[in-house]
Design a protein around this motif. Sequence first.
Motif, PDB file in Angstrom:
ATOM      1  N   LEU A  11       0.828  -1.206   0.000  1.00  0.00           N
ATOM      2  CA  LEU A  11       0.000   0.000   0.000  1.00  0.00           C
ATOM      3  C   LEU A  11       0.860   1.252   0.000  1.00  0.00           C
ATOM      4  O   LEU A  11       0.507   2.262  -0.598  1.00  0.00           O
ATOM      5  CB  LEU A  11      -0.914  -0.007   1.226  1.00  0.00           C
ATOM      6  CG  LEU A  11      -2.120  -0.929   1.127  1.00  0.00           C
ATOM      7  CD1 LEU A  11      -2.759  -1.089   2.492  1.00  0.00           C
ATOM      8  CD2 LEU A  11      -3.133  -0.368   0.143  1.00  0.00           C
ATOM      9  N   ALA A  12       1.983   1.194   0.673  1.00  0.00           N
ATOM     10  CA  ALA A  12       2.815   2.380   0.779  1.00  0.00           C
ATOM     11  C   ALA A  12       3.388   2.784  -0.561  1.00  0.00           C
ATOM     12  O   ALA A  12       3.623   3.968  -0.804  1.00  0.00           O
ATOM     13  CB  ALA A  12       3.937   2.142   1.786  1.00  0.00           C
ATOM     14  N   SER A  16      -1.276   6.563  -6.110  1.00  0.00           N
ATOM     15  CA  SER A  16      -2.523   7.205  -5.681  1.00  0.00           C
ATOM     16  C   SER A  16      -3.039   8.105  -6.781  1.00  0.00           C
ATOM     17  O   SER A  16      -2.270   8.843  -7.392  1.00  0.00           O
ATOM     18  CB  SER A  16      -2.272   8.022  -4.410  1.00  0.00           C
ATOM     19  OG  SER A  16      -3.423   8.727  -4.044  1.00  0.00           O
ATOM     20  N   THR A 114       0.396  14.993   9.709  1.00  0.00           N
ATOM     21  CA  THR A 114       0.927  13.666   9.368  1.00  0.00           C
ATOM     22  C   THR A 114       2.254  13.432  10.087  1.00  0.00           C
ATOM     23  O   THR A 114       3.127  14.301  10.128  1.00  0.00           O
ATOM     24  CB  THR A 114       1.119  13.548   7.850  1.00  0.00           C
ATOM     25  OG1 THR A 114       1.970  14.617   7.405  1.00  0.00           O
ATOM     26  CG2 THR A 114      -0.211  13.651   7.126  1.00  0.00           C
ATOM     27  N   ALA A 117       5.741   9.198   6.447  1.00  0.00           N
ATOM     28  CA  ALA A 117       5.254   8.684   5.170  1.00  0.00           C
ATOM     29  C   ALA A 117       4.204   7.607   5.422  1.00  0.00           C
ATOM     30  O   ALA A 117       4.460   6.635   6.137  1.00  0.00           O
ATOM     31  CB  ALA A 117       6.408   8.118   4.348  1.00  0.00           C
ATOM     32  N   GLY A 118       3.035   7.802   4.849  1.00  0.00           N
ATOM     33  CA  GLY A 118       1.957   6.847   5.074  1.00  0.00           C
ATOM     34  C   GLY A 118       0.861   6.965   4.026  1.00  0.00           C
ATOM     35  O   GLY A 118       1.038   7.609   2.983  1.00  0.00           O
ATOM     36  N   PHE A 119      -0.263   6.405   4.334  1.00  0.00           N
ATOM     37  CA  PHE A 119      -1.374   6.374   3.375  1.00  0.00           C
ATOM     38  C   PHE A 119      -2.663   6.084   4.132  1.00  0.00           C
ATOM     39  O   PHE A 119      -2.650   5.627   5.293  1.00  0.00           O
ATOM     40  CB  PHE A 119      -1.149   5.283   2.322  1.00  0.00           C
ATOM     41  CG  PHE A 119      -1.111   3.905   2.915  1.00  0.00           C
ATOM     42  CD1 PHE A 119      -2.271   3.152   3.069  1.00  0.00           C
ATOM     43  CD2 PHE A 119       0.095   3.371   3.348  1.00  0.00           C
ATOM     44  CE1 PHE A 119      -2.224   1.889   3.630  1.00  0.00           C
ATOM     45  CE2 PHE A 119       0.143   2.102   3.903  1.00  0.00           C
ATOM     46  CZ  PHE A 119      -1.017   1.364   4.050  1.00  0.00           C
ATOM     47  N   SER A 134      -4.198   2.928  -2.626  1.00  0.00           N
ATOM     48  CA  SER A 134      -4.609   3.764  -1.500  1.00  0.00           C
ATOM     49  C   SER A 134      -5.540   4.870  -1.965  1.00  0.00           C
ATOM     50  O   SER A 134      -5.602   5.211  -3.151  1.00  0.00           O
ATOM     51  CB  SER A 134      -3.376   4.368  -0.827  1.00  0.00           C
ATOM     52  OG  SER A 134      -2.679   5.187  -1.750  1.00  0.00           O
ATOM     53  N   ASN A 137      -1.961   9.256  -0.270  1.00  0.00           N
ATOM     54  CA  ASN A 137      -0.614   9.040   0.263  1.00  0.00           C
ATOM     55  C   ASN A 137      -0.078  10.351   0.838  1.00  0.00           C
ATOM     56  O   ASN A 137      -0.448  11.442   0.361  1.00  0.00           O
ATOM     57  CB  ASN A 137       0.346   8.546  -0.816  1.00  0.00           C
ATOM     58  CG  ASN A 137      -0.042   7.186  -1.357  1.00  0.00           C
ATOM     59  OD1 ASN A 137      -0.678   6.394  -0.677  1.00  0.00           O
ATOM     60  ND2 ASN A 137       0.363   6.921  -2.599  1.00  0.00           N
ATOM     61  N   TYR A 138       0.793  10.273   1.801  1.00  0.00           N
ATOM     62  CA  TYR A 138       1.325  11.495   2.418  1.00  0.00           C
ATOM     63  C   TYR A 138       2.719  11.225   2.980  1.00  0.00           C
ATOM     64  O   TYR A 138       3.140  10.072   3.131  1.00  0.00           O
ATOM     65  CB  TYR A 138       0.394  11.993   3.514  1.00  0.00           C
ATOM     66  CG  TYR A 138       0.029  10.961   4.554  1.00  0.00           C
ATOM     67  CD1 TYR A 138       0.859  10.703   5.648  1.00  0.00           C
ATOM     68  CD2 TYR A 138      -1.158  10.230   4.438  1.00  0.00           C
ATOM     69  CE1 TYR A 138       0.523   9.747   6.596  1.00  0.00           C
ATOM     70  CE2 TYR A 138      -1.504   9.278   5.382  1.00  0.00           C
ATOM     71  CZ  TYR A 138      -0.660   9.039   6.453  1.00  0.00           C
ATOM     72  OH  TYR A 138      -0.990   8.089   7.392  1.00  0.00           O
ATOM     73  N   VAL A 139       3.408  12.320   3.283  1.00  0.00           N
ATOM     74  CA  VAL A 139       4.688  12.266   3.984  1.00  0.00           C
ATOM     75  C   VAL A 139       4.578  13.141   5.221  1.00  0.00           C
ATOM     76  O   VAL A 139       3.550  13.796   5.446  1.00  0.00           O
ATOM     77  CB  VAL A 139       5.853  12.740   3.079  1.00  0.00           C
ATOM     78  CG1 VAL A 139       6.025  11.803   1.891  1.00  0.00           C
ATOM     79  CG2 VAL A 139       5.630  14.168   2.609  1.00  0.00           C
ATOM     80  N   CYS A 162      -5.369   3.260   8.238  1.00  0.00           N
ATOM     81  CA  CYS A 162      -4.176   4.102   8.223  1.00  0.00           C
ATOM     82  C   CYS A 162      -2.940   3.206   8.241  1.00  0.00           C
ATOM     83  O   CYS A 162      -2.792   2.343   9.124  1.00  0.00           O
ATOM     84  CB  CYS A 162      -4.170   5.027   9.446  1.00  0.00           C
ATOM     85  SG  CYS A 162      -2.690   6.050   9.606  1.00  0.00           S
TER      86      CYS A 162
END
Length: 533
Positions: A11-12, A16, A114, A117-119, A134, A137-139, A162
């Motif tokens: 997923l990471a 996206s 946040t 790094a995730g999603f 996902s 996605n984000y950092v 998450c």
Amino acid sequence: MKLHRKRAECLAIAVSLLLSAGTATAADTPLKSWSAKLPSVETPQLTDAAGYVMSFMPVTPCRIIDTRGGAPFTGGAFAAATGRDYQFSSAAAPCNGLPAGARGYSINVTVTNTAGAGFLAIYPRGGQPVPLVSTINYVAGQSLANAASVPTDSSGFLTILCGAAGTDVIVDVNGYYIGTNGSTPLNPGVYAGWSGNTTAGGILYVKNDNTTSTDSTVSGIRGIIVTTQSPGMAGVWGQAVGGSGANYGVKGTNPATYYDSAAVIGFSGAALPPRVADLSAGVRGEASGTAYGVLGHSAYAGVAGAKIGTGGGTMAIGRLGYLTYGVFSEGDMGGTGAKYFVEPHPEEPTQVIRYVALEGPESGTYFRGRSRFVNGSARIAVPVSFRFVTDPEGITVQVTPIGRQATFAVTSIDLKEIVVEASKDVEFSFLVQGVRKAFKGFEPIGEGMEFVPEGPRSTMPASLTQEARRRLVANGTYNPDGTVNLTTAERAGWAQAWRERDEAALEAAAAAAEAAKADPQISGSRSPVRERP
């Protein structure tokens, strides 16, 4: 909810599909509307948990989740590798009113604060396996937003998962999706509608390609109304507002004019046993108990039917509930039974008085009355109405003396005056009879189609008198068991006519199918729709 390491890694790194991205502070997350995001170009529809395409219903945008507080669902920031289940229809103000039957939502999801790094992955509760793509996605240190349309499970729940790094989550809703299997109710006062402009076909096009089912409920569109209160409600309502020309509120066509078929059929009351009719109908009504098969109300004519000849002309018209007539015919009127007029009994409520119309081999006219001879003579004036409709030939006169015997003779007969002479000046009654001009050559025996069966599967009508049924067996129309005598049908040419009729019906059906293929609403570009099993 725990996330397996391998799944989290997939997923990471998933790609996206972001509609918008940008940096925002935790306080700068305004509520605004957006366009509903469909899953992909290849699958431009949202389907429910069973795979059926759903329809979108917009609502005023509202904030339904804010883990920081101030929304129906809060709960604090998501920790890494955790998930939460939500049922949006249980939300409090300002998002209350989402229907319990909603099976998908148009959302705008924002992440802020946040931790790394995730999603986020958003999907129907209990979805297995977890989606590889996902939702966002984000950092670390970002505030991002992305729109998505997400289906729920069969109970209206969805899951927000998450992965990898925690975050605050904000979710806004601007619409919901309803299922197409009739299980998703709208809120009171809400309706679904489409508006458009097309030069052919309809704004809403529905096609059921099933060719094997024998279930009588199979349909293209089915409408159901559940009410015990207001009169005039309908499962299907069609309205035509055209100012000129032939316009129809509801139109049904059936090119396959085959056994027992109809362009429009209506049922009233409990289910009826199957009844075979070898002729199809434009409109067919059936009912049980004391209900009407077809009921017409009008200030002019309740129901009308016309017989059109092969050249297009009108050969006969019958009207029910017309002017002051219960039944009115433009053309001959026929029947196999007696012709009654019925009066109420003056003393017994369970009895009636039935008189039967006089029958004979001619279309007779008459007038009658009483008069007196004066100086051995009497002149009977012929009424204008009798004069207008009666042929001058064939008039007969009957005279009956009253009080005393007398001899008399009719000395002159025409359509203006009848002269009678008598041996005594007595009172007398008279009866003058004639024949209608238009029917003076009527012959009671001749060629007729009145008792020809409608088709090879017909049975002898039970409404006929016992004598009529006996004659139809004796002349070979029907067999003693009431079925059609096919030997007679072949000899008389009926069977050939039935075959030609059936072949024409099949050709018409085939032509309609070919025309349907050329219909741009059928042959044009169309999104895939999952079929029911």
